[in-house]
Design a protein around this motif. Structure first.
Motif, PDB file in Angstrom:
ATOM      1  N   MET A  63       0.845  -1.157   0.000  1.00  0.00           N
ATOM      2  CA  MET A  63       0.000   0.000   0.000  1.00  0.00           C
ATOM      3  C   MET A  63       0.899   1.230   0.000  1.00  0.00           C
ATOM      4  N   PHE A  64       0.533   2.226  -0.760  1.00  0.00           N
ATOM      5  CA  PHE A  64       1.298   3.452  -0.838  1.00  0.00           C
ATOM      6  C   PHE A  64       0.540   4.573  -0.144  1.00  0.00           C
ATOM      7  N   TRP A  65       1.251   5.395   0.569  1.00  0.00           N
ATOM      8  CA  TRP A  65       0.654   6.514   1.286  1.00  0.00           C
ATOM      9  C   TRP A  65       1.042   7.806   0.609  1.00  0.00           C
ATOM     10  N   LYS A  66       0.113   8.736   0.524  1.00  0.00           N
ATOM     11  CA  LYS A  66       0.407  10.053  -0.024  1.00  0.00           C
ATOM     12  C   LYS A  66       1.041  10.908   1.067  1.00  0.00           C
TER      13      LYS A  66
ATOM     14  N   LEU B  34      -7.643   8.792  11.907  1.00  0.00           N
ATOM     15  CA  LEU B  34      -8.942   9.280  11.434  1.00  0.00           C
ATOM     16  C   LEU B  34      -8.853  10.740  10.984  1.00  0.00           C
ATOM     17  N   GLU B  35      -8.055  11.540  11.683  1.00  0.00           N
ATOM     18  CA  GLU B  35      -7.880  12.947  11.309  1.00  0.00           C
ATOM     19  C   GLU B  35      -7.170  13.084   9.958  1.00  0.00           C
ATOM     20  N   THR B  36      -6.120  12.324   9.767  1.00  0.00           N
ATOM     21  CA  THR B  36      -5.337  12.471   8.537  1.00  0.00           C
ATOM     22  C   THR B  36      -6.014  11.851   7.326  1.00  0.00           C
ATOM     23  N   THR B  37      -6.955  10.959   7.524  1.00  0.00           N
ATOM     24  CA  THR B  37      -7.650  10.352   6.387  1.00  0.00           C
ATOM     25  C   THR B  37      -9.028  10.972   6.145  1.00  0.00           C
ATOM     26  N   SER B  38      -9.404  11.942   6.968  1.00  0.00           N
ATOM     27  CA  SER B  38     -10.748  12.525   6.851  1.00  0.00           C
ATOM     28  C   SER B  38     -10.967  13.256   5.533  1.00  0.00           C
ATOM     29  N   THR B  39      -9.910  13.711   4.887  1.00  0.00           N
ATOM     30  CA  THR B  39     -10.062  14.434   3.616  1.00  0.00           C
ATOM     31  C   THR B  39     -10.035  13.497   2.410  1.00  0.00           C
TER      32      THR B  39
ATOM     33  N   GLU C 269      -8.120   3.757   2.298  1.00  0.00           N
ATOM     34  CA  GLU C 269      -7.896   2.309   2.318  1.00  0.00           C
ATOM     35  C   GLU C 269      -7.024   1.959   3.499  1.00  0.00           C
ATOM     36  N   ILE C 270      -7.284   0.792   4.074  1.00  0.00           N
ATOM     37  CA  ILE C 270      -6.481   0.324   5.195  1.00  0.00           C
ATOM     38  C   ILE C 270      -6.210  -1.162   5.010  1.00  0.00           C
ATOM     39  N   LEU C 271      -5.011  -1.572   5.371  1.00  0.00           N
ATOM     40  CA  LEU C 271      -4.609  -2.970   5.296  1.00  0.00           C
ATOM     41  C   LEU C 271      -4.472  -3.493   6.710  1.00  0.00           C
ATOM     42  N   ASP C 272      -5.246  -4.512   7.053  1.00  0.00           N
ATOM     43  CA  ASP C 272      -5.222  -5.122   8.380  1.00  0.00           C
ATOM     44  C   ASP C 272      -4.300  -6.329   8.319  1.00  0.00           C
TER      45      ASP C 272
ATOM     46  N   PHE D  37     -15.619  -1.369  12.234  1.00  0.00           N
ATOM     47  CA  PHE D  37     -15.302  -0.013  12.679  1.00  0.00           C
ATOM     48  C   PHE D  37     -14.847   0.846  11.501  1.00  0.00           C
ATOM     49  N   PHE D  38     -13.890   0.346  10.727  1.00  0.00           N
ATOM     50  CA  PHE D  38     -13.365   1.128   9.608  1.00  0.00           C
ATOM     51  C   PHE D  38     -14.335   1.180   8.435  1.00  0.00           C
ATOM     52  N   ALA D  39     -15.034   0.091   8.157  1.00  0.00           N
ATOM     53  CA  ALA D  39     -15.994   0.074   7.045  1.00  0.00           C
ATOM     54  C   ALA D  39     -17.132   1.063   7.278  1.00  0.00           C
ATOM     55  N   GLU D  40     -17.587   1.183   8.517  1.00  0.00           N
ATOM     56  CA  GLU D  40     -18.650   2.135   8.843  1.00  0.00           C
ATOM     57  C   GLU D  40     -18.211   3.579   8.628  1.00  0.00           C
ATOM     58  N   ARG D  41     -16.918   3.816   8.666  1.00  0.00           N
ATOM     59  CA  ARG D  41     -16.376   5.165   8.466  1.00  0.00           C
ATOM     60  C   ARG D  41     -15.928   5.406   7.034  1.00  0.00           C
ATOM     61  N   GLY D  42     -16.322   4.488   6.128  1.00  0.00           N
ATOM     62  CA  GLY D  42     -16.056   4.687   4.716  1.00  0.00           C
ATOM     63  C   GLY D  42     -14.734   4.160   4.201  1.00  0.00           C
ATOM     64  N   PHE D  43     -13.998   3.430   5.030  1.00  0.00           N
ATOM     65  CA  PHE D  43     -12.712   2.866   4.598  1.00  0.00           C
ATOM     66  C   PHE D  43     -12.929   1.644   3.722  1.00  0.00           C
ATOM     67  N   ARG D  44     -12.061   1.450   2.791  1.00  0.00           N
ATOM     68  CA  ARG D  44     -11.993   0.188   2.044  1.00  0.00           C
ATOM     69  C   ARG D  44     -10.966  -0.646   2.823  1.00  0.00           C
ATOM     70  N   VAL D  45     -11.385  -1.789   3.338  1.00  0.00           N
ATOM     71  CA  VAL D  45     -10.550  -2.589   4.216  1.00  0.00           C
ATOM     72  C   VAL D  45     -10.036  -3.822   3.485  1.00  0.00           C
ATOM     73  N   TYR D  46      -8.715  -4.035   3.557  1.00  0.00           N
ATOM     74  CA  TYR D  46      -8.077  -5.236   3.006  1.00  0.00           C
ATOM     75  C   TYR D  46      -7.508  -6.010   4.196  1.00  0.00           C
ATOM     76  N   VAL D  47      -7.618  -7.331   4.135  1.00  0.00           N
ATOM     77  CA  VAL D  47      -7.113  -8.187   5.210  1.00  0.00           C
ATOM     78  C   VAL D  47      -6.081  -9.134   4.630  1.00  0.00           C
ATOM     79  N   GLU D  48      -4.935  -9.198   5.279  1.00  0.00           N
ATOM     80  CA  GLU D  48      -3.871 -10.107   4.868  1.00  0.00           C
ATOM     81  C   GLU D  48      -3.469 -10.916   6.097  1.00  0.00           C
ATOM     82  N   ARG D  49      -3.501 -12.253   5.951  1.00  0.00           N
ATOM     83  CA  ARG D  49      -3.113 -13.103   7.078  1.00  0.00           C
ATOM     84  C   ARG D  49      -1.822 -13.812   6.780  1.00  0.00           C
TER      85      ARG D  49
END
Length: 70
Positions: free
Chosen positions: A1-4, A34-39, A44-47, A58-70
C-alpha cells in the motif's frame, strides 16, 4: 500500500503513553489516523494480523476500504 505525503501540518501532537498495566498503553494514534484520512474520498487500510470483525466493521462504517492479509 502506498501513502500520499501530506503537505499541510497536522494538529496532532504525540503524548507520552500512560502506563495502565505492565503491557497496556493508551495512545492517540487512532485519532491521528482518522484525522489524517478525513479528507480522503475513500481511504484504504490494510489489516495485518488476526481477523477481527470488530476492526473491519469499525473502519468500514467510516467509509474505509478494508483489506485483510493473514
Amino acid at each position: 500500500m502506498f501513502w500520499k505525503r501530506r503537505t499541510e501540518k497536522s494538529q496532532y501532537t504525540p503524548k507520552k503513553p500512560d502506563i495502565i498495566a505492565d503491557s497496556v498503553f493508551h495512545t492517540n494514534v487512532l485519532g491521528y489516523l482518522l484525522e489524517t484520512t478525513s479528507t480522503e474520498e475513500r481511504p484504504e487500510i490494510l489489516d495485518l494480523g488476526r481477523l477481527s470483525l470488530t476492526n473491519i466493521e469499525f473502519f468500514a462504517e467510516r467509509g474505509f476500504r478494508v483489506y485483510v492479509e493473514r
